[in-house]
Scaffold this motif. Structure first.
Motif, mmCIF file in Angstrom:
data_model
loop_
_atom_site.group_PDB
_atom_site.id
_atom_site.type_symbol
_atom_site.label_atom_id
_atom_site.label_comp_id
_atom_site.label_asym_id
_atom_site.label_seq_id
_atom_site.Cartn_x
_atom_site.Cartn_y
_atom_site.Cartn_z
ATOM 1 N N ASN A 93 0.799 -1.229 0.000
ATOM 2 C CA ASN A 93 0.000 0.000 0.000
ATOM 3 C C ASN A 93 0.831 1.278 0.000
ATOM 4 O OD1 ASN A 93 -2.492 -1.337 -0.023
ATOM 5 N ND2 ASN A 93 -2.300 -1.737 2.161
ATOM 6 N N MET A 94 2.159 1.172 -0.107
ATOM 7 C CA MET A 94 3.015 2.361 -0.160
ATOM 8 C C MET A 94 3.100 2.893 -1.583
ATOM 9 S SD MET A 94 6.423 1.639 2.044
ATOM 10 C CE MET A 94 6.410 1.308 3.767
ATOM 11 N N SER A 95 3.258 4.196 -1.675
ATOM 12 C CA SER A 95 3.530 4.789 -2.989
ATOM 13 C C SER A 95 4.998 4.550 -3.334
ATOM 14 C CB SER A 95 3.230 6.291 -2.952
ATOM 15 O OG SER A 95 4.165 6.940 -2.111
ATOM 16 N N GLU A 96 5.362 4.775 -4.603
ATOM 17 C CA GLU A 96 6.759 4.590 -5.021
ATOM 18 C C GLU A 96 7.689 5.506 -4.231
ATOM 19 O OE1 GLU A 96 8.570 2.558 -6.911
ATOM 20 O OE2 GLU A 96 6.755 1.383 -7.064
ATOM 21 N N GLU A 97 7.247 6.716 -3.974
ATOM 22 C CA GLU A 97 8.062 7.671 -3.215
ATOM 23 C C GLU A 97 8.306 7.160 -1.788
ATOM 24 O OE1 GLU A 97 7.198 11.958 -1.372
ATOM 25 O OE2 GLU A 97 7.021 11.898 -3.574
ATOM 26 N N GLU A 98 7.259 6.655 -1.160
ATOM 27 C CA GLU A 98 7.403 6.122 0.197
ATOM 28 C C GLU A 98 8.332 4.906 0.216
ATOM 29 O OE1 GLU A 98 3.190 7.056 2.405
ATOM 30 O OE2 GLU A 98 3.214 5.484 0.888
ATOM 31 N N ARG A 99 8.228 4.059 -0.821
ATOM 32 C CA ARG A 99 9.100 2.888 -0.897
ATOM 33 C C ARG A 99 10.560 3.293 -1.012
ATOM 34 N NH1 ARG A 99 5.896 -1.275 -4.942
ATOM 35 N NH2 ARG A 99 4.077 -1.508 -3.609
ATOM 36 N N GLU A 100 10.852 4.259 -1.871
ATOM 37 C CA GLU A 100 12.232 4.722 -2.040
ATOM 38 C C GLU A 100 12.778 5.320 -0.739
ATOM 39 O OE1 GLU A 100 14.603 4.396 -4.355
ATOM 40 O OE2 GLU A 100 13.162 3.024 -5.258
ATOM 41 N N LYS A 101 11.944 6.096 -0.073
ATOM 42 C CA LYS A 101 12.338 6.700 1.194
ATOM 43 C C LYS A 101 12.651 5.604 2.227
ATOM 44 C CE LYS A 101 10.622 10.072 4.537
ATOM 45 N NZ LYS A 101 9.482 10.909 4.922
ATOM 46 N N TYR A 102 11.813 4.600 2.265
ATOM 47 C CA TYR A 102 11.989 3.493 3.193
ATOM 48 C C TYR A 102 13.256 2.697 2.865
ATOM 49 C CZ TYR A 102 10.558 -0.247 6.296
ATOM 50 O OH TYR A 102 10.503 -1.157 7.311
ATOM 51 N N LYS A 103 13.462 2.402 1.582
ATOM 52 C CA LYS A 103 14.664 1.672 1.159
ATOM 53 C C LYS A 103 15.931 2.429 1.540
ATOM 54 C CE LYS A 103 12.842 -0.592 -2.971
ATOM 55 N NZ LYS A 103 12.930 -0.639 -4.439
ATOM 56 N N ASN A 104 15.944 3.736 1.292
ATOM 57 C CA ASN A 104 17.120 4.544 1.624
ATOM 58 C C ASN A 104 17.377 4.569 3.124
ATOM 59 O OD1 ASN A 104 17.794 5.205 -1.012
ATOM 60 N ND2 ASN A 104 16.423 6.981 -1.032
ATOM 61 N N ARG A 105 16.308 4.646 3.900
ATOM 62 C CA ARG A 105 16.470 4.656 5.355
ATOM 63 C C ARG A 105 17.097 3.351 5.832
ATOM 64 N NH1 ARG A 105 11.184 5.508 8.395
ATOM 65 N NH2 ARG A 105 11.284 3.344 9.010
ATOM 66 N N TRP A 106 16.622 2.224 5.307
ATOM 67 C CA TRP A 106 17.182 0.931 5.693
ATOM 68 C C TRP A 106 18.602 0.760 5.175
ATOM 69 C CZ3 TRP A 106 16.335 -2.693 9.125
ATOM 70 C CH2 TRP A 106 15.111 -2.693 9.775
#
Length: 125
Positions: A93-106
């Motif tokens: 349910n995440m948008s692409e922007e949220e996914r990228e932000k999450y990936k970068n944080r991890w």
């Protein structure tokens, strides 16, 4: 750089395996001794049954695990499965922007951990 991280991961697992090899027999000994002591202290006095040896205490522990606990992972396994479902649903349910932000944080968090471990191993050498 990739080979360094891969090498450090191998050392990390080797440390865990070594620690397990050292601590597992100690845990079995202590747990067996505790079961034997509790059994021999309480049950003969309460019910008039005989005392048991260390190996009988280990056998009773294993038997009780088979009969009452099983070897299927218990509650921890179910909690882990529920956590996995939660994250799958959240990721879906995440948008692409949220996914990228999450990936970068991890990625930043993992890189920092690897750097810390590398520094620790270099200091020990």
């Amino acid at each position: 750089m990739y080979t360094e991280n891969k090498f450090n991961r191998g050392k990390h697992w080797a440390k865990k395996i070594g620690l397990f090899v050292l601590l597992a027999p100690l845990f079995v000994f202590v747990f067996g001794f505790v079961v034997m002591t509790l059994w021999n202290y309480t049950l003969p006095a309460l019910f008039g049954i005989s005392t048991i040896t260390f190996w009988q205490a280990i056998a009773i522990t294993i038997l009780s695990k088979i009969l009452f606990g099983g070897f299927h992972g218990g509650k921890g396994h179910k909690q882990s499965h529920n956590r996995s479902d939660y994250w799958k649903h959240r990721w879906k349910n995440m948008s692409e922007e949220e996914r990228e932000k999450y990936k970068n944080r991890w990625k930043n968090w993992c890189d920092t951990r690897w750097d810390d471990e590398r520094k620790d191993t270099e200091e020990q050498s």
